[in-house]
Design a protein around this motif. Structure first.
Motif, PDB file in Angstrom:
ATOM      1  N   VAL A 156       1.706  -3.102  -8.905  1.00 44.15           N
ATOM      2  CA  VAL A 156       2.004  -3.665  -7.456  1.00 44.15           C
ATOM      3  C   VAL A 156       0.713  -3.922  -6.834  1.00 44.15           C
ATOM      4  N   GLU A 157       0.406  -5.098  -6.621  1.00 46.35           N
ATOM      5  CA  GLU A 157      -0.584  -5.631  -6.182  1.00 46.35           C
ATOM      6  C   GLU A 157      -0.671  -5.824  -4.647  1.00 46.35           C
ATOM      7  N   ILE A 182       0.536   2.114 -12.264  1.00 46.55           N
ATOM      8  CA  ILE A 182       0.792   1.472 -10.748  1.00 46.55           C
ATOM      9  C   ILE A 182       0.117   0.268 -10.439  1.00 46.55           C
ATOM     10  N   LYS A 183      -1.189   0.442 -10.424  1.00 42.67           N
ATOM     11  CA  LYS A 183      -2.055  -0.696  -9.671  1.00 42.67           C
ATOM     12  C   LYS A 183      -1.629  -1.870 -10.423  1.00 42.67           C
ATOM     13  N   THR A 236       0.775  -1.092  -0.093  1.00 39.42           N
ATOM     14  CA  THR A 236       0.110   0.038  -0.109  1.00 39.42           C
ATOM     15  C   THR A 236       0.745   1.448  -0.175  1.00 39.42           C
ATOM     16  N   SER A 284       2.415   6.888  -6.656  1.00 38.52           N
ATOM     17  CA  SER A 284       1.301   8.126  -6.879  1.00 38.52           C
ATOM     18  C   SER A 284       1.813   9.442  -6.831  1.00 38.52           C
ATOM     19  N   SER A 291      -1.901   6.188 -12.990  1.00 39.15           N
ATOM     20  CA  SER A 291      -2.450   5.430 -11.576  1.00 39.15           C
ATOM     21  C   SER A 291      -2.713   3.837 -11.943  1.00 39.15           C
ATOM     22  N   ARG A 334       2.423   1.698  -3.417  1.00 35.42           N
ATOM     23  CA  ARG A 334       1.609   2.257  -4.346  1.00 35.42           C
ATOM     24  C   ARG A 334       1.257   3.898  -4.038  1.00 35.42           C
ATOM     25  N   GLN A 335       1.241   4.300  -2.713  1.00 35.96           N
ATOM     26  CA  GLN A 335       1.121   5.537  -2.423  1.00 35.96           C
ATOM     27  C   GLN A 335       2.090   6.458  -2.882  1.00 35.96           C
TER      28      GLN A 335
END
Length: 361
Positions: free
Chosen positions: A325-326, A321-322, A304, A311, A318, A307-308
């Protein structure tokens, strides 16, 4: 003060040893432990409770005060300066006392059996039981040191670190080529931060024991890295901005690790990984670290958080990125590319990582 205290304690126990009575020696040791734990620790803690005056002068104010006192024909420390020196003196006394306790126990464990020789097995056990009381005194003294260090942290470190690091927010990290070249020639933020940190440590070092000084550097490092994480998450970056952050983190690591004899690189692990993520040239490069190989890479950042952080790059989409990185995935890297990389990431030494892993374009 502590020299006299421990001289008297040791002399009293030595005199008791001349009585050839183990019970007499143990009685004196037990009494000494009680006095040290109650009286010595009590006096030291009481002095530290008065706190460390937090006010300080910048260079201009210091010059004006010095100029004024010279004109008036006097040069005396202010009340607050005297209070600061007194606080540090008692903090040092507590730290030195922990060393004296260890030395005292070691010497008594050798001297008393020699003076009362021969001791039977149960008598040796009794003596060791008495000497163990000194370990309790040591723990109490260490608690006093920790208390004083936290006072110093609250008064002298946290209030200064916050505004120093907050100036990061006044600098744009979405840079053009010209702005990047200008920054490299100046490096205003990190140079000012290091200058301020150096000024603080320089003012404290002559007045602290080596142990207390190294503890302060460690705490200062924790404060700086923690606050740096917060301001980074409030910023936005492009590719060149991420590269600047990486350079700033490297400079910070270099300075603070050189300021202490302790190993503190581990404290930079999260901040170093944040800089690495923001320094990626493309979103797809995260797969070089966050892959599906059987060779795991230990990250201090959660999926998490990664991903933050990604971003924050305004040039990363975005959805890209998603897809890379799951949430819930385990971080792992190809073993042929990341041999030894895990230890380097945690130590903050990214400069020595394989070029294929840290390729920046």
């Amino acid at each position: 003060m502590v020299d006299d205290v421990f001289f008297i304690v040791r002399k009293s126990i030595r005199r008791a040893s001349s009585s050839a009575s183990l019970d007499g020696v143990c009685a004196v040791i037990n009494n000494a432990c009680s006095l040290l734990e109650m009286d010595l620790c009590g006096v030291l803690r009481q002095q530290l409770k008065q706190g460390y005056p937090s006010g300080y002068l910048d260079l201009t104010q210091a010059y004006n005060v010095l100029h004024s006192t010279i004109q008036q024909g006097r040069l005396q420390a202010s009340d607050s300066e005297q209070a600061r020196l007194m606080f540090l003196a008692y903090l040092n006394n507590a730290d030195v006392s922990t060393e004296y306790i260890d030395t005292l126990r070691q010497s008594l464990s050798e001297e008393v059996p020699s003076a009362l020789s021969p001791l039977k097995a149960h008598e040796r056990d009794k003596l060791e039981s008495c000497l163990s009381g000194l370990a309790s005194v040591n723990a109490s003294l260490r608690a006093v040191v920790d208390y004083g260090i936290q006072q110093l942290r609250a008064s002298a470190i946290k209030p200064r670190v916050s505004p120093w690091v907050d100036s990061f927010l006044a600098v744009s990290h979405q840079l053009s080529e010209e702005e990047f070249a200008s920054y490299e020639a100046d490096e205003a933020f990190i140079q000012n931060l290091i200058m301020n940190l150096q000024g603080l440590l320089t003012s404290l070092k002559p007045n602290l024991t080596p142990g207390n000084y190294d503890t302060i550097v460690s705490i200062l490092t924790s404060e700086v890295t923690s606050h740096m994480e917060k301001v980074v998450l409030k910023s936005s970056f492009n590719r060149l901005g991420g590269l600047v952050l990486d350079k700033e983190v490297r400079a910070l690591v270099g300075y603070l690790t050189s300021a202490t004899s302790w190993s503190i690189r581990d404290k930079f692990a999260r901040l170093t990984q944040i800089a690495t993520v923001l320094n990626l040239e493309r979103v797809t490069e995260i797969s070089d670290y966050w892959g599906n190989s059987s060779s795991p890479l230990t990250w201090r950042l959660t999926p998490t958080e990664i991903r933050q952080i990604m971003s924050l790059r305004t040039d990363f989409r975005s959805e890209d990125i998603k897809s890379r990185v799951e949430i819930g995935d385990l971080a792992s890297c190809p073993s042929d590319m990341l041999q030894g990389f895990n230890s380097r990431v945690e130590s903050g030494d990214l400069a020595s990582c394989p070029t294929g892993v840290l390729q920046s374009g």
